[in-house]
Design a protein around this motif. Structure first.
Motif, short mmCIF file in Angstrom:
data_model
loop_
_atom_site.label_atom_id
_atom_site.label_comp_id
_atom_site.label_asym_id
_atom_site.label_seq_id
_atom_site.Cartn_x
_atom_site.Cartn_y
_atom_site.Cartn_z
N ARG A 79 0.84 -1.19 0.00
CA ARG A 79 0.00 0.00 0.00
C ARG A 79 0.88 1.24 0.00
O ARG A 79 1.94 1.26 0.63
CB ARG A 79 -0.89 0.02 1.26
CG ARG A 79 -1.97 -1.05 1.23
CD ARG A 79 -2.93 -0.85 2.38
NE ARG A 79 -2.28 -1.03 3.68
CZ ARG A 79 -2.73 -0.50 4.81
NH1 ARG A 79 -3.79 0.28 4.81
NH2 ARG A 79 -2.11 -0.73 5.95
N VAL A 80 0.41 2.27 -0.68
CA VAL A 80 1.15 3.53 -0.72
C VAL A 80 0.33 4.58 0.04
O VAL A 80 -0.84 4.80 -0.26
CB VAL A 80 1.37 4.02 -2.17
CG1 VAL A 80 2.12 5.35 -2.17
CG2 VAL A 80 2.13 2.98 -2.97
N VAL A 81 0.95 5.18 1.04
CA VAL A 81 0.30 6.26 1.79
C VAL A 81 0.76 7.59 1.23
O VAL A 81 1.97 7.86 1.17
CB VAL A 81 0.65 6.18 3.30
CG1 VAL A 81 0.06 7.35 4.06
CG2 VAL A 81 0.18 4.86 3.89
N MET A 82 -0.18 8.40 0.80
CA MET A 82 0.17 9.71 0.25
C MET A 82 -0.09 10.75 1.32
O MET A 82 -1.15 10.78 1.93
CB MET A 82 -0.72 9.96 -0.97
CG MET A 82 -0.62 11.33 -1.57
SD MET A 82 0.75 11.48 -2.70
CE MET A 82 0.27 10.28 -3.92
N MET A 83 0.89 11.63 1.54
CA MET A 83 0.69 12.69 2.53
C MET A 83 0.59 14.05 1.86
O MET A 83 1.12 14.26 0.78
CB MET A 83 1.82 12.67 3.56
CG MET A 83 1.68 11.49 4.52
SD MET A 83 3.01 11.39 5.72
CE MET A 83 2.68 12.82 6.73
N THR A 84 -0.10 14.97 2.52
CA THR A 84 -0.24 16.33 1.99
C THR A 84 0.95 17.16 2.46
O THR A 84 1.64 16.78 3.39
CB THR A 84 -1.52 16.99 2.51
OG1 THR A 84 -1.41 17.12 3.94
CG2 THR A 84 -2.76 16.17 2.17
N SER A 85 1.13 18.30 1.82
CA SER A 85 2.19 19.19 2.30
C SER A 85 1.71 19.83 3.61
O SER A 85 0.56 19.76 3.97
CB SER A 85 2.52 20.24 1.25
OG SER A 85 1.35 20.83 0.77
N ARG A 86 2.65 20.46 4.30
CA ARG A 86 2.45 20.91 5.67
C ARG A 86 1.14 21.65 5.91
O ARG A 86 0.84 22.53 5.13
CB ARG A 86 3.63 21.80 6.09
CG ARG A 86 3.80 21.89 7.56
CD ARG A 86 4.96 22.76 7.90
NE ARG A 86 6.17 22.42 7.15
CZ ARG A 86 7.11 23.31 6.84
NH1 ARG A 86 6.96 24.57 7.16
NH2 ARG A 86 8.17 22.94 6.20
N PRO A 87 0.40 21.35 6.96
CA PRO A 87 0.68 20.28 7.92
C PRO A 87 0.39 18.91 7.32
O PRO A 87 -0.58 18.75 6.60
CB PRO A 87 -0.28 20.58 9.07
CG PRO A 87 -1.42 21.31 8.46
CD PRO A 87 -0.84 22.09 7.31
N GLY A 88 1.27 17.94 7.61
CA GLY A 88 1.13 16.62 7.01
C GLY A 88 -0.11 15.89 7.46
O GLY A 88 -0.39 15.76 8.65
#
Lengths: 266, 261
Positions: free
Chosen positions: A205-214
């Motif tokens: 699985r790939v977890v995608m994070m947003t830019s700050r705040p994560g």
């Protein structure tokens, strides 16, 4: 069944020169035993902070992190950490670096030499046992960095862009070896990277994070069967469609992060 | 010839050249009364070795230097580790250490002679003070500069603080300690000799001072040559020990050819 690791609503704030900075914002994530999860996101999205929280070097500002249902409090020997910088001890030879965790645990010298030897052979470093880190290339050092964590068999292994500083060819070789090692040991791995191809090639699985705040933007399953051939993986249709989906999600985050760095706040 | 062999030949040649120039100048351009000459100095040295009169002085100075060096190095390294690891203690003591270190050692020498007598003890104390600060400061900066990430790597593996000290902090500090010790060797000898100049009845410093007061430049230069020889021999020994202890470090000139891909 309780998951091996569960991150429940974890936030982390830092005070930087009196200003409150939210690095992570209510992250929730669960990992099953034996899973390989990669985390991608724009630079500065708090990926490394997340690992430092899980390993217990930092403690969350809110939320909790459970390992097999028990809260993590401080450093836990069941969790291994492979850093981006190889951080080998320069005064120890390759084999002495690989076996140090067993030395700490008081394992008999002959036994730890044997176990180090097996891993060293597996990653193709045989013959370099007596070399000091400065006599090894970056790729060799990073392999040593990985196997010195595998040697004490932590249940969960965190990897913070371990192949980041390496050239493209070496990366693929190391990805292949990492999958081989993971397949043999079946440990649970959280692997941070900024390379989408690498993220897909390795992960369940790939977890995608947003830019700050994560924050967690999405979690995407990778429908590519194992064992995988990382040298050919980009040719598979499943790879292409996953890559396309993820890239569409990552793109706005990347440009957001870039515009922030340029000082233009949205 | 090996590069090392060639280097030794060049070094010897330079020494011979210096002595030859000294010998030629003496008696031709400058009165030997002022500068003596190598032949006179070596004749003097040979004589004091043969009649054994030099060995008493040599023994006293070596005793003062090595005893003071060992005590100063052990306490300096020990305090360096202690303060490097106890931040509060270091902050409290900081101004006192700076002040104490700022005192010229030579200003302390007469006091030590009042306190510890004109025998070797006062010189030992002086050497201890000199060596203590040199090794203390280098050890202290070494301990403070240990890479936190290296310590964390071991901490995450489950190492105790004691194991981290033994397996990371101490080996990481060895280069700094080695530098401190290396710098200390000549200063330790200087400390002992300065002490002997001020008040003593034996020792190379006493001998040089005594010969000078007799206007015997031959005797004074002979004593100075012995001191110089001791510094060279002990520095070589320390360099050799350092090279062995730090064999894990890349040597700048060989770094690129030894890198393996």
């Amino acid at each position: 069944m309780t998951p091996l690791l569960s991150v429940e609503g974890v936030s982390k704030e830092f005070l930087v020169r009196g200003k409150r900075i939210v690095a992570l914002d209510s992250i929730t994530l669960a990992l099953e035993q034996g899973e390989f999860v990669t985390v991608v996101g724009p630079s500065g999205c708090g990926k490394s902070t997340l690992l430092n929280l899980i390993v217990g070097l930092l403690s969350p500002s809110a939320g909790r992190i459970l390992l097999r249902g028990r809260p993590i409090n401080g450093i836990n020997p069941e969790i291994g950490y492979v850093t981006q910088k190889d951080n080998l001890l320069p005064w120890r030879t390759l084999v002495q670096n690989v076996e140090i965790a067993l030395e700490i645990r008081g394992v008999d010298p002959r036994e730890r030499r044997r176990r180090a030897g097996v891993l060293i052979q597996q990653v193709g470093l045989g013959g370099f046992e007596g070399h000091y880190p400065h006599e090894l290339s970056g790729g060799m050092r990073q392999r040593a960095n990985i196997i010195r964590t595998l040697i004490y068999e932590p249940q969960l292994i965190l990897m913070d862009e371990p192949f980041g500083p390496l050239d493209a060819q070496t990366r693929i070789v190391l990805q292949d070896q990492l999958l081989g090692l993971w397949n043999a040991a079946r440990k649970t791995i959280i692997f941070i990277t900024h390379d989408l191809v690498e993220a897909i090639a390795l992960a369940d699985r790939v977890v995608m994070m947003t830019s700050r705040p994560g924050k967690v933007k999405s979690v995407t399953g990778v429908p590519i069967p194992r064992p995988r051939d990382v040298y050919q993986i980009h040719e598979s249709p499943a790879f292409r469609s996953t890559h396309e989906t993820l890239w569409r999600e990552l793109r706005p985050e990347v440009s957001l992060a870039e515009s922030w760095r340029g000082g233009i706040r949205p | 010839m090996s590069p090392r062999g060639r280097l030794l030949v060049y070094r010897a040649a330079f020494g011979v050249l210096l002595l030859a120039m000294w010998e030629l100048v003496s008696g031709r351009l400058i009165d030997p009364f002022w500068i003596s000459s190598p032949s006179r100095v070596f004749a003097y040295l040979w004589q004091v070795v043969r009649d054994g009169s030099i060995f008493g002085h040599l023994a006293v100075t070596l005793y003062e230097t090595t005893t003071g060096f060992l005590i100063g190095a052990v306490t300096g390294i020990g305090c360096g580790f202690l303060l490097g690891r106890r931040k509060i203690l270091a902050q409290v003591l900081d101004p006192y250490i700076v002040a104490f270190n700022g005192i010229p050692r030579i200003a302390l020498a007469p006091l030590f002679i009042i306190w510890f007598g004109i025998g070797p003890n006062s010189k030992v104390v002086l050497v201890v003070i000199v060596v203590f600060f040199l090794t203390f400061f280098s050890t202290y900066s070494g301990v403070k500069g240990v890479d936190l990430e290296l310590k964390n790597v071991l901490r995450i593996m489950g190492a105790t603080e004691r194991q981290i000290l033994v397996k990371v902090t101490i080996p990481a500090t060895v280069p700094w300690i080695a530098t401190g010790l290396k710098v200390s060797v000549p200063y330790a000898l200087v400390g002992a000799i300065v002490g002997e100049f001020i008040a003593a009845s034996k020792g190379l410093g006493y001998l040089i001072n005594y010969q000078t007061s007799l206007f015997s430049t031959t005797g004074a230069l002979g004593g100075i040559l012995i001191v110089a020889a001791i510094v060279v021999i002990s520095s070589e020994a320390i360099n050799w020990a350092e090279a062995y202890l730090l064999r894990w470090r890349p040597r700048e000139e060989t770094r690129t050819d030894r890198e393996v891909y």
